[in-house]
Design a protein around this motif. Structure first.
Motif, PDB file in Angstrom:
ATOM      1  N   LEU A  56      -6.389  -2.948   4.542  1.00  0.00           N
ATOM      2  CA  LEU A  56      -6.715  -2.910   5.966  1.00  0.00           C
ATOM      3  C   LEU A  56      -7.951  -3.726   6.290  1.00  0.00           C
ATOM      4  O   LEU A  56      -8.021  -4.369   7.327  1.00  0.00           O
ATOM      5  CB  LEU A  56      -6.890  -1.461   6.429  1.00  0.00           C
ATOM      6  CG  LEU A  56      -5.633  -0.922   7.077  1.00  0.00           C
ATOM      7  CD1 LEU A  56      -4.534  -0.733   6.066  1.00  0.00           C
ATOM      8  CD2 LEU A  56      -5.903   0.340   7.816  1.00  0.00           C
ATOM      9  N   ALA A  66      -5.382   1.425   0.694  1.00  0.00           N
ATOM     10  CA  ALA A  66      -5.343   1.259   2.147  1.00  0.00           C
ATOM     11  C   ALA A  66      -6.605   0.552   2.617  1.00  0.00           C
ATOM     12  O   ALA A  66      -6.547  -0.322   3.478  1.00  0.00           O
ATOM     13  CB  ALA A  66      -5.207   2.617   2.823  1.00  0.00           C
ATOM     14  N   ALA A  67      -7.740   0.909   2.008  1.00  0.00           N
ATOM     15  CA  ALA A  67      -9.008   0.334   2.473  1.00  0.00           C
ATOM     16  C   ALA A  67      -9.034  -1.165   2.252  1.00  0.00           C
ATOM     17  O   ALA A  67      -9.344  -1.937   3.167  1.00  0.00           O
ATOM     18  CB  ALA A  67     -10.183   0.996   1.759  1.00  0.00           C
ATOM     19  N   LEU A  95       0.819  -1.212   0.000  1.00  0.00           N
ATOM     20  CA  LEU A  95       0.000   0.000   0.000  1.00  0.00           C
ATOM     21  C   LEU A  95       0.851   1.260   0.000  1.00  0.00           C
ATOM     22  O   LEU A  95       0.344   2.377   0.094  1.00  0.00           O
ATOM     23  CB  LEU A  95      -1.050  -0.010   1.116  1.00  0.00           C
ATOM     24  CG  LEU A  95      -0.736   0.147   2.587  1.00  0.00           C
ATOM     25  CD1 LEU A  95      -0.458   1.590   2.951  1.00  0.00           C
ATOM     26  CD2 LEU A  95      -1.905  -0.331   3.416  1.00  0.00           C
ATOM     27  N   ALA A 148      -6.323   5.955  -1.172  1.00  0.00           N
ATOM     28  CA  ALA A 148      -7.246   5.624  -0.083  1.00  0.00           C
ATOM     29  C   ALA A 148      -7.820   4.220  -0.267  1.00  0.00           C
ATOM     30  O   ALA A 148      -7.913   3.453   0.690  1.00  0.00           O
ATOM     31  CB  ALA A 148      -8.361   6.659  -0.020  1.00  0.00           C
TER      32      ALA A 148
END
Lengths: 856, 552
Positions: free
Chosen positions: B476, B472-473, B429, B469
């Motif tokens: 995660l 990362a989403a 990421l 973003a």
């Protein structure tokens, strides 16, 4: 006063040569602690002697602090200058703009020290050390942390390294790099109790919410890099560079700074990216202290403070006023919103979390006001042309640096107070938890046993349907064996619509029911267990004990005197109680915001917000202290709380002094700890005494009528109205026979008197729809979650489907069609890869020959 | 100088794999299984020897004992090696009539890829140490490596194409024999899809061969008067493109550019030609996936730099919008689809699609910075993505499932796997100080620079920003449902049949550590690889692109 506006004066400092070690020492301690933890986990010397790495981290943080102090001492007393250590090139690349050659661009790393660095460096390294000390007392005595503390200390030192690196770095690029490193560490530490779904959720939420801000920050950095061709401070802060950019593309610079500000909003948890901060309480308490006081949230403030040279540049005069207003308005909004939510929190740490959010918002408002003043006043010695003397220089210069200094000083005061408050709250929670543990070992000889909530639901279900355990059992024992296994039980729960669990989550239920441990359940087992559960429900015992809830505290002032004192001083500092820490800076922020509001009516909004917020702060901080430490103990647990250990006490004691000594720091000149002046402490107003007189006069006897009145209005709201309301509602005298330290006596007496005389029923407020909305955090988190789930996740699932159905589907259709067309050739296809390869080779050669025939 | 060093580099793995396979073929069933462990050891030794050789080649640029050991009379130059110059250049006439040569050389474009291949071979062998049918598996891995190195060192179009297609064969068998449930479909789809695209590319190459001006140079065929030699063709193209003229004519240049790019875009892969990749990855064995994602995809990007961008800069400029659009679509679409995946390996496969979009965007910026970003992304992704797939493989191996959420609380049961997963995910990421970040940062800066300097819409920036973003989403979110949660009550999935949950094997741990160390190394010290990439891109721009495009 300063002569070299904006340009760099290199200060000859040996300490600066060692400055990289401030970052590197903790960074290198990270793998060391992790490795030793892996190797020696559980061994006695590792647990007892090295405190599972805590005592490796401690000297490292101590060394960082010493190096930092050495560096700081080199800069205090010297003239406003900047140290840029010859920087190391990280990598180089090139850009082709025009002409025949490319232009080399290089990205390097170096150390940059100025007044903002000095302040943040002290705050970060000092608090990291204290929190480390606290953590040794806190983490290593908590049984829940069994054998995993090495992970805590390793991530802790990496976190500190990230913060120290961020304040020392000499470019926005490395600021961003360390900024992200902190993001990683906060993710790891918030999710420290990884097995708790709430912690996993909170960790993800923190990382993703700040990541949203980071995205904007990165775009902002790309813009700035385009404008300046570099991200190094000594290039972008150069006034000639700023001037040339201002002339060519001031709008893009404003956008760039605005986008970078969004990054700060995320990191410092301001509206609308504030949602992660309260959830971040899922981490252990030292982590909360670290995030809220020493590191993470200060990063956003630091970034905005770093932008000062742009706002202060004569070349950009007035261009950035709108952005300054936005900064102040976001701050004002958050200050009030967070304070309002703090009204209804019953969790001790949550109150502090919202308090952090609100106080950071104060600093943002203060920075917004200061940046506005810097951008709209002519405050440099010379006017824009560089030769004409500025007639208003002395007046305007003082206004700007005092405004900026107030915001930075509030950062300092808040960090000290909030670090202390979190550690004190940790001490309270720690002891309440211990007391609970202690009591419950007496209550039940088998310790406290957790009843799975599904069984409670089952008991409720049977109660509601009037079924006995035997009837229920008969209905689910499908094979009539007299024993039910996991599968039967799962099916029954699903059929009864109690709960639908996957098989692997049935184990705790089976364990709770299977008293003889033979792997299945019979009637007596079910009856006994459900009977016990029903009894517990009636007695209210099955409730999870919440060691953080203020409803389980009260009257602790006599039991934890040092903690109560620290908490009292910290709360007073946050409230802005006269002469204590935060008072000096908070008054400054309120005054400066109003000063701008007089110039620009838009600023009436943040100005009213901070004034209102002062009263709200007074209320919620008083409420917190009174509910925890005053009155009678609520429940037997609170009555059995004992004092805490030395590791925990030491940092509390030190920080109590730092908060009390606010007046000392103010007199030393911290209120105008701002750029463009010499790094002189105690020199501006004739030493400490002179500084004291100046500050006292400035605050309490301001010559301008408006500010004179404003001071007393703010004081009345913040120190009388807010706390007064809390005094009338909460707390009260301690129980008979409980002895408290003498300095609590006036507080408790006042509390008892006010509460006895003016106590009123606040239930209409407490039960109103607005209070419900507040305790649901104004539904903001809810809507964000819904948007993620209903829009983003749903869209992505549809996309994944479309990818296989539409894009891959098209390919498959082509494949099918061509297969149908080649039915006749089917005879040739043997399905063996070898034949395909042979055919491919033959085909290629034929093709080759054909083309050659045509072309040659 | 030992110019012929590339012959053992390519030949050693190819020949040894054939010898080993022949040896295995002669043994009967039971003996084959017994041979497995010794063949594995032989393969490891050969791959380590190759890694040693390429590593020495790197250090021979400033270490006299290294270049003496290699039999060189002077230090090599990688970082200062300009476009058009090669180390270890070696030509041997192969088919004289057609102008086909065994023509090899290594420059700063191919060297990182060659090193990466030799680095990944031993790592892959170690990571999949316990793979079944070892006696045929490990030779195929070696063969894969030889074919890949062949692609990167080839300086002759014919040779390039031969090795290009040769890479399909070991991969095809790796998927077919060691793959998952749908391995048959996946292997054929993989083969036919990429082969079809390669045929289009071949058609383009052959057309180029016949359309080239007949100059009867030293590398020309005696019969056709034309050459397959890439440096010679590049020089021809350079002359043809000079002064605003279009080499081979405007329409033909555009057609050939599209034909060549098609082959490379499918290999990269770029949306909408990417659907073979998730199928292939999900079915492929771990070792196959590691090499497929690590190096094989980069053949596409490598080919673009080596051929169409060097031959047809006018067409590249003409199609700039489409390159950027394709890159952007790959980047964003890949990330969105990742978020919607429930299969761990499929998610990782789509993340590759997304990251390959970065390469296309970097190319489309037509900036040395963007190109260096693309080159560094090729390299960084080549280290990170094998780790991603190694993690997926270990997950599958230990939990018998690929579903995200099938196993939670990994941090408790399998701390090594959980740590490796978190590290790999974070690296992918784009966490700073890990290899991927530098490439992403450079792409970001180059893209904004390009958009702002050329007055393109700033809305293009929304794509990469969104993806930062989204990436990362999805990472995660998947970690929340694998590493975290669970606790005491978490039970292993039913497929484990009640066995205790194991952590990864020592060989897997070792491979993870190596990959992690190099991810950190190139993240903290990107200049090791970036300096030579920067030197190459600058020379490319200054000698080839700027004289051609700058004057127009």
């Amino acid at each position: 006063m300063a002569s070299s506006t904006g340009s760099s004066v290199i200060i000859d400092s040996t300490a600066a040569q060692y400055a990289p070690l401030i970052i590197l020492l903790p960074m290198l301690a990270f793998p060391v602690i992790l490795l030793f933890g892996k190797l020696y986990n559980g061994e006695k010397f590792w647990k007892q002697t090295l405190k599972e790495g805590g005592l490796i981290a401690l000297p490292v943080m101590g060394a960082s602090l010493l190096l930092a102090l050495w560096l700081i001492s080199d800069f205090i007393g010297a003239y406003g200058g900047v140290q840029k250590l010859s920087d190391w090139t990280w990598f180089t690349s090139s850009i082709w703009e025009s002409g025949v050659a490319t232009k080399e661009v290089s990205f390097g790393f170096g150390i940059h020290v100025d007044h903002i660095t000095v302040l943040l460096l002290f705050v970060a390294s000092f608090l990291c050390l204290l929190i480390n000390t606290f953590a040794v007392g806190y983490m290593n005595t908590d049984p829940i942390n069994d054998n995993r503390n090495h992970r805590f200390y390793a991530e802790f030192v990496l976190f500190c390294s990230g913060m120290l690196g961020m304040v020392l770095a000499d470019s926005f690029l490395w600021l961003f790099i360390f900024w992200e490193l902190m993001g990683l560490c906060s993710y790891l530490l918030i999710g420290f109790y990884y097995e708790r779904p709430s912690a996993a959720y909170a960790a993800k939420k923190a990382f993703l919410t700040t990541r949203v801000g980071d995205v904007f920050l990165m775009v902002g950095l790309a813009m700035m890099w385009y404008l300046f061709g570099s991200l190094d401070y000594d290039v972008v802060f150069d006034k000639y560079e700023i001037k040339s950019v201002a002339e060519s593309n001031a709008a893009m610079l404003a956008w760039s700074l605005g986008l970078m500000f969004i990054g700060a909003v995320g990191k410092s948890a301001q509206f609308p990216l504030h949602v992660w901060l309260p959830d971040a309480m899922e981490g252990p308490t030292p982590v909360s202290a670290l995030i809220h006081a020493a590191t993470m949230v200060n990063a956003g403030l630091y970034l905005v403070a770093r932008m000062f040279p742009f706002f202060g540049a004569e070349a950009l005069h007035g261009e950035l006023a709108d952005l300054a207003f936005i900064i102040a308005a976001i701050g004002g909004t958050t200050a009030v919103m967070a304070a309002a939510i703090a009204f209804v929190q019953n969790d001790l740490k949550k109150v502090l979390a919202y308090s952090t959010m609100s106080q950071l918002a104060y600093i943002f408002t203060g920075l917004g006001a200061a940046l506005y003043l810097a951008n709209t006043l002519h405050w440099h010695e010379y006017l824009a042309d560089g030769t004409t003397k500025n007639p208003d220089y002395y007046v305007n210069h003082a206004i700007v640096i005092v405004a900026f200094g107030a915001a930075l000083f509030h950062l300092f005061n808040h960090a000290m107070a909030k670090g202390m408050l979190f550690m004190a709250s940790g001490a309270v929670i720690h002891e309440v938890h211990h007391a609970h543990h202690h009591l419950h070992h007496h209550d039940h000889d088998d310790g406290h046993h957790d009843t799975p909530k599904e069984l409670v639901m089952l008991a409720d279900y049977l109660e509601a349907n009037g079924q006995t355990a035997f009837e229920f059992f008969a209905s689910i024992d499908l094979d009539g064996s007299g024993e039910i296994d996991t599968y039967e039980f799962q099916t029954a729960l699903k059929k009864a619509d109690v709960v639908d669990l996957p098989p692997w989550e049935m184990a705790p239920l089976m364990k709770a029911l299977d008293l003889d441990g033979n792997g299945s359940i019979n009637v007596p087992e079910l009856d006994l267990t459900l009977g016990r559960i029903r009894n517990e429900i009636e007695e209210g015992h099955h409730d999870e004990f919440d060691a953080q809830s203020m409803d389980n505290m009260g009257g602790l002032a006599s039991k934890m005197p040092l903690t109560a004192t620290a908490m009292l001083v910290g709360s007073l500092s946050i409230m802005g109680f006269p002469l204590i820490g935060g008072f000096w800076s908070k008054e400054g922020i309120i005054a400066n915001t109003w000063r701008v509001a007089l110039e620009d009516p838009r600023f009436m909004y943040p100005a009213l917000c901070v004034l209102l917020g002062a009263g709200m702060t007074g209320f919620y901080m008083s409420r917190m202290w009174l509910k925890t430490f005053a009155g009678s103990p609520k429940g037997e647990v609170a009555a059995h709380v004992g004092p805490t250990n030395t590791w925990i006490k030491t940092p509390l004691f030190i920080l109590t002094f730092f908060s009390l000594a606010g007046i000392l720091f103010a007199s030393m000149g911290f209120t105008h700890w701002a750029p463009d002046i010499e790094y002189g402490l105690m020199s501006d107003h004739g030493g400490l005494w002179g500084g004291f007189l100046y500050e006292m006069e400035h605050v309490f006897a301001n010559e301008k009528a408006f500010f004179f009145i404003l001071t007393y209005v703010a004081l009345f709201i913040g120190a009388v109205v807010g706390p007064g309301l809390a005094l009338s509602l909460y707390g009260g005298a301690l129980d008979e026979g409980e002895e408290a330290k003498p300095w609590f006596t006036p507080v408790l007496a006042l509390n008892a008197a006010v509460k006895g005389r003016y106590h009123w029923d606040n239930s209409p407020f407490a039960q109103s729809g607005f209070a419900t909305a507040l305790s649901n955090r104004l539904y903001i988190d809810h809507y964000y979650d819904m948007a993620m789930l209903k829009i983003v996740a749903a869209f992505s699932f549809k996309s994944a489907e479309a990818d296989s159905k539409v894009i891959d589907g098209t390919i498959k259709t082509i494949e099918r069609t061509s297969q149908q067309l080649s039915t006749k050739l089917r005879a040739l296809t043997t399905g063996s890869a070898r034949d395909y390869i042979l055919m491919a080779a033959v085909g290629t050669l034929t093709l080759f020959a054909l083309i050659w025939g045509v072309m040659a | 100088m030992i110019d012929w060093i590339s012959i053992p580099l390519v030949g050693l793995p190819l020949v040894s794999s054939l010898v080993l396979l022949a040896f295995v073929a002669s043994a009967d069933g039971a003996a084959r299984e017994r041979l497995g462990s010794s063949i594995r050891m032989v393969s490891l030794v050969i791959s380590l020897a190759m890694l040693g050789l390429t590593t020495m080649m790197f250090f021979a640029q400033n270490n006299s004992s290294m270049y003496e050991a290699l039999g060189l009379d002077k230090a090599l130059d990688w970082t200062g090696l300009g476009f058009g110059s090669f180390n270890f250049e070696f030509r041997y006439v192969w088919i004289e009539a057609l102008g086909i040569h065994w023509s090899v050389g290594i420059d700063a474009l191919s060297f990182p890829m060659v090193w990466l291949t030799t680095f990944l071979l031993p790592v892959t062998i170690i990571a999949t140490w316990n793979e079944k049918h070892a006696s045929t598996y490990f030779p195929l891995i070696l063969m894969m490596g030889g074919a890949l190195i062949g692609v990167f060192v080839a300086l002759d179009l014919f040779m390039f194409y031969v090795f290009w297609e040769l890479t399909l064969i070991p991969m095809f068998f790796l998927i077919l024999k060691w793959g998952g449930k749908d391995r048959k479909y996946a292997s054929q789809k993989f083969f036919i899809y990429t082969f079809t695209a390669s045929v289009v590319m071949l058609l383009g190459l052959v057309t180029l061969y016949f359309l080239q001006p007949d100059q009867a140079l030293s590398y020309s065929g005696s019969w056709t008067g034309r050459t397959f030699d890439i440096p010679t063709l590049t020089a021809h193209a350079q002359q043809g493109n000079a002064g605003g003229a279009w080499f081979l004519g405007e329409s033909m240049q555009k057609i050939l550019f599209v034909m060549l790019m098609l082959g490379f875009l499918v290999k990269l892969p770029s949306v909408p030609f990417h659907t073979w990749l998730p199928d292939a990855h999900v079915q492929a064995p771990t070792g196959g996936s590691m090499l497929l994602a690590g190096v094989m995809l980069k053949m596409g990007a490598y080919g673009m730099f080596r051929l169409p961008l060097a031959f047809f800069p006018h067409a590249a400029e003409h199609f700039q919008f489409w390159l950027l659009a394709l890159g952007m679509i790959s980047l964003v679409w890949g990330a969105i689809v990742c978020l919607g995946q429930t299969n761990l390996k499929k998610m990782v496969a789509y993340s590759s699609v997304s990251h390959m979009g970065v390469i296309l965007i970097g190319i489309a910026t037509m900036q040395p910075l963007g190109w260096a970003a693309a080159l560094f992304m090729m390299f960084a992704h080549g280290i990170i993505s094998p780790m991603l797939f190694a993690v997926c493989g270990a997950f599958k191996h230990h939990y018998h499932s690929m579903e995200i959420g099938a196993m939670r609380g990994m941090a408790k049961h399998s701390p090594w796997l959980a740590t490796s997963m978190m590290f790999a995910w974070m690296a992918s990421l784009g966490l700073p100080l890990l290899a991927g970040f530098v490439a992403e940062l450079m792409m970001f800066l180059a893209l904004w620079h390009f958009l702002a300097a050329n007055d393109w819409s700033v809305l293009w920036m929304v794509g990469p920003a969104l993806v930062l973003a989204l990436t990362a989403a999805y990472y995660l979110w998947s970690m929340q449902r694998t590493i975290f949660e669970g606790g005491e009550e978490t039970q292993p999935p039913a497929s484990l049949n009640g066995q205790p949950v194991p952590d990864i094997a020592d060989s897997e741990k070792f491979a993870m550590i190596i990959l992690a160390v190099f991810t950190i190394l190139f993240g903290v010290m990107p200049w090791i690889a970036l300096d030579m990439m920067n030197g190459w891109t600058v020379a490319f721009f200054e000698t080839l692109l700027i004289p051609i495009l700058g004057g127009a």
